[in-house]
Design a protein around this motif. Structure first.
Motif, mmCIF file in Angstrom:
data_model
loop_
_atom_site.group_PDB
_atom_site.id
_atom_site.type_symbol
_atom_site.label_atom_id
_atom_site.label_comp_id
_atom_site.label_asym_id
_atom_site.label_seq_id
_atom_site.Cartn_x
_atom_site.Cartn_y
_atom_site.Cartn_z
ATOM 1 N N VAL A 1 -18.400 -46.990 -47.394
ATOM 2 C CA VAL A 1 -17.489 -48.111 -47.163
ATOM 3 C C VAL A 1 -16.623 -47.878 -45.931
ATOM 4 N N LYS A 2 -16.158 -46.640 -45.737
ATOM 5 C CA LYS A 2 -15.248 -46.341 -44.633
ATOM 6 C C LYS A 2 -15.971 -46.012 -43.331
ATOM 7 N N ARG A 3 -17.290 -45.900 -43.370
ATOM 8 C CA ARG A 3 -18.035 -45.541 -42.156
ATOM 9 C C ARG A 3 -17.859 -46.612 -41.091
ATOM 10 N N LYS A 4 -17.448 -46.202 -39.907
ATOM 11 C CA LYS A 4 -17.210 -47.129 -38.804
ATOM 12 C C LYS A 4 -18.535 -47.649 -38.263
ATOM 13 N N VAL A 5 -18.515 -48.905 -37.833
ATOM 14 C CA VAL A 5 -19.705 -49.510 -37.251
ATOM 15 C C VAL A 5 -19.285 -50.433 -36.116
ATOM 16 N N GLU A 6 -19.997 -50.354 -35.005
ATOM 17 C CA GLU A 6 -19.752 -51.234 -33.871
ATOM 18 C C GLU A 6 -20.588 -52.497 -34.039
#
Length: 374
Positions: free
Chosen positions: A50-55
């Motif tokens: 859930v917290k994984r950053k994504v561009e």
């Protein structure tokens, strides 16, 4: 955790023609999950996903984490997308048996992809009570780990472990996507797979993925070039010269390795660059001059990075307050830099800077303090 279904996929080979089969091992409800080993195995993984950053537009096409969007025909709503409908049925399943049946259907679809590998396939439905009352779906794939052994007794030392899996390198899909804390986008999902293989996203046939940043910015630059061509050839829209220049632009834009075109002034380039930087301040920019590769930001151009020509050669001038060197010590790090005016006359002439005369070796006992640089 509301439901978690655990499947095992077994393949008899690595190629797409090898036989494949899967088996449903167990589906857990909330109480079963809390007391299970799988909870300890996955502890923290859901939070990381859930917290994984994504561009939204990653810097490379092979970015491990991407945003996918359900595709629909113009004028149609989400309910016309088959992948969305399958996910929504899982989110709405009102019994354990119903959830198992739909999860089995999803794994069956996954098995039809061309490069399925053996491992554990986990389908979970859980709520993040901090933010929402509606559930999230998590699709997790753990590949089998080769050459895994367990410490055994003193006589056999180790024993082989069949079908070992690890959370390391786990592939995941989260639906719906949470762009920021407290908001959901039901049109989007977040997919993560560390390897360059795309087989984990290929089974969602009706999901598209955002274009990488270089492609998006390239399209915008081409739009600027087309407007420039319209303005330049407004008085001669059908001229031979215009067609030749348009053909040259097309060849340039389609080439993977491109050279400086020398069409625009410095002011035109900085204006166009500023429009792109305004959208993404950290937009990367790299180039190769001769045998030297330089990586920086597009925002640096015209500020601390300058292009010029001198004595028929291209020159890139990079300014800054200090140099920084890494990975090995070189004599260059000892340089007392000359003024730029001293270097300009030799640029483009293939003449090396004047080298100091080599001093003869002097015995330490005979050397004077002024004869050595230390």
């Amino acid at each position: 955790m509301e439901y978690l279904s655990f499947f095992v996929i077994v393949t008899d080979g690595e190629d797409s023609s090898s036989s494949k089969r899967y088996k449903h091992f167990q589906t857990l409800e909330e109480d079963d999950y809390e007391d299970s080993e799988i909870k300890r195995f996955l502890d923290g993984e859901f939070t990381r996903i859930v917290k994984r950053k994504v561009e939204r537009n990653p810097n490379t096409e092979n970015a491990p984490t991407k945003i996918g969007r359900f595709m629909v025909e113009p004028g149609y709503e989400l309910g016309s997308n088959q992948n969305y409908n399958l996910f929504q049925r899982l989110r709405d399943a009102d019994s354990k048996e119903r959830f198992i049946g739909i999860a089995d259907e999803l794994v069956h679809i996954y098995m039809d992809t061309t490069a399925v590998r053996g491992g554990a396939f986990i389908i979970a439905r859980a709520k993040l009570n901090t933010y929402f009352d509606e559930p999230f779906l998590f699709l997790l794939k753990c590949d089998f780990e080769p050459k895994i052994a367990r410490i055994s007794d003193e006589r056999s030392l180790i024993s082989h472990v069949e079908m070992a899996i690890s959370a390391r390198g786990m592939k995941s899909i989260q639906y719906p996507h949470m762009p920021e804390e407290g908001s959901l986008d039901h049109w989007e999902l977040k997919i993560h797979q560390a390897s360059h293989a795309r087989y984990f996203e290929d089974f969602l046939k009706f999901v598209s993925y955002e274009k990488p940043l270089p492609e998006v910015m390239g399209e915008q630059v081409l739009g600027m070039v087309q407007q420039y061509m319209e303005d330049k050839w407004q008085a001669e829209p059908e001229s031979v010269e215009r067609r030749e220049e348009e053909n040259a632009i097309e060849v340039w834009a389609a080439s993977e390795k491109r050279e400086l075109q020398e069409y625009w002034t410095h002011e035109q380039v900085t204006t166009a660059s500023a429009a792109l930087v305004e959208q993404k301040p950290d937009l990367p920019f790299s180039f190769k001059l001769g045998g030297v590769t330089v990586k920086g930001l597009l925002a640096d151009f015209g500020m601390t990075l300058h292009f010029a020509k001198h004595n028929g050669s291209y020159v890139a001038v990079i300014e800054g307050d200090a140099f920084q060197f890494e990975k090995g010590v070189s004599p260059v790090e000892l340089l007392l830099p000359p003024d730029l005016e001293q270097i300009l006359p030799i640029i483009g002439t293939n003449v090396k800077p004047e080298e100091p005369a080599i001093q003869p070796y002097v015995e330490e006992s005979a050397a004077q303090d002024d004869d050595v640089p230390w």
